[in-house]
Design an enzyme around this catalytic site. Structure first.
Site, PDB file in Angstrom:
ATOM      1  N   ASP A 110      24.117 -13.013  -9.589  1.00 56.39           N
ATOM      2  CA  ASP A 110      25.531 -12.383  -9.209  1.00 56.39           C
ATOM      3  C   ASP A 110      25.376 -10.788  -9.369  1.00 56.39           C
ATOM      4  O   ASP A 110      24.708 -10.290 -10.091  1.00 56.39           O
ATOM      5  CB  ASP A 110      26.385 -12.918 -10.138  1.00 56.39           C
ATOM      6  CG  ASP A 110      26.760 -14.497 -10.097  1.00 56.39           C
ATOM      7  OD1 ASP A 110      26.294 -15.037  -9.239  1.00 56.39           O
ATOM      8  OD2 ASP A 110      27.679 -14.821 -10.951  1.00 56.39           O
ATOM      9  N   THR A 111      26.078 -10.447  -8.670  1.00 54.48           N
ATOM     10  CA  THR A 111      26.202  -8.695  -8.565  1.00 54.48           C
ATOM     11  C   THR A 111      26.449  -8.273 -10.081  1.00 54.48           C
ATOM     12  O   THR A 111      25.644  -7.330 -10.188  1.00 54.48           O
ATOM     13  CB  THR A 111      27.346  -8.507  -7.465  1.00 54.48           C
ATOM     14  OG1 THR A 111      27.045  -8.861  -6.201  1.00 54.48           O
ATOM     15  CG2 THR A 111      27.635  -6.890  -7.392  1.00 54.48           C
TER      16      THR A 111
END
Length: 272
Positions: A110-111
């Site tokens: 995930d970012t």
């Protein structure tokens, strides 16, 4: 005077340094500039392409003929998207290190999550890595600091997840019996200051799985803007370690990012 490094063609001018992307004091480790990794049979002096930015070179945890493991900073997307002005893809040409093809991520991260991200350096290596992740043979360990505490000190949650979206709020994941199977094991490592320090082992790899599962247990991850509420330091979730049954086996460990240190320590982490 040495000219400043340039970014790959077609990109905009290099943006200012961003939180979590600049090199931190004491963050050098095997694979950083001037310290070739003992796991690197290719003998890549300095582990740098001519224009490799210092933050990127310093975040190489391990490099070997088939793979690179990066300590991805929180806030940096792995892939380009309609809202991303910068992503790891922008820097792949600087991670080639003499190989014919650009390295490619073998899995998702995930970012907002920092930590271990493995890239395949050749097409056969990328296929082999992808097969390990698809078969659930990649041993992934995450650390998190959560608000409150889970219902038990350790356990496993089986809770299917599905993606939902609205025009007003955008998309998010939620627990739903009709969703895809998702399973997470947790273990308490410490507690303090109204928070708990957890070790997490995802048995499946659904989007936002750990974040949704912990919120479902009543102990959302600190700083989670979607499933718990924003807070100082950002999302307190780290892809701490990765073990892959390759030949030879691949093992990498990422450090706790500086912005997360205060809450990790107050929740019981002893720094080891």
């Amino acid at each position: 005077m040495r000219s400043p490094p340039t970014r790959p063609a077609r990109r905009h001018a290099r943006p200012p340094a961003r939180p979590g992307v600049t090199r931190r004091a004491g963050s050098a480790r095997p694979g950083a500039p001037g310290r070739p990794s003992p796991a690197d049979p290719d003998g890549l002096p300095g582990l740098r392409e001519p224009d490799s930015p210092p933050w990127l070179a310093a975040r190489i945890l391990l490099i070997r003929p088939d793979a690179i493991v990066l300590d991805k900073p929180a806030g940096l997307p792995v892939h380009r998207g309609p809202r991303a002005t910068e992503s790891l893809e922008d820097w792949l040409p600087l991670l080639r290190f003499g190989k014919r093809h650009l390295p490619q991520p073998a899995h998702r991260l995930d970012t907002d999550t920092a930590g271990c991200l493995v890239l395949g350096r050749t097409k056969p290596a990328l296929a082999a890595l992808g097969a390990l992740f698809a078969a659930g043979r990649a041993e992934k360990t995450y650390w998190a600091v959560v608000r409150g505490r889970p219902p038990e000190p350790d356990g496993t949650l089986d809770a299917p997840l599905r993606k939902v979206s609205t025009a007003a709020g955008g998309w998010r994941m939620e627990v739903d019996p009709s969703g895809q199977p998702a399973r997470t094991a947790w273990r308490t490592l410490g507690a303090g200051g109204g928070a708990t320090f957890l070790e997490l082992r995802p048995r499946t790899g659904r989007t936002h799985q750990l974040r949704v599962h912990l919120a479902h247990l009543g102990c959302p991850i600190l700083g989670d803007p979607v499933y718990g509420g924003p807070g100082p330091g950002g999302l307190h979730l780290l892809a701490r370690a990765l073990v892959l049954p390759l030949d030879p086996p691949l093992t990498a460990v990422a450090p706790v990012p500086a912005p997360l240190l205060p809450r990790f320590r107050s929740a019981g982490w002893d720094g080891t």
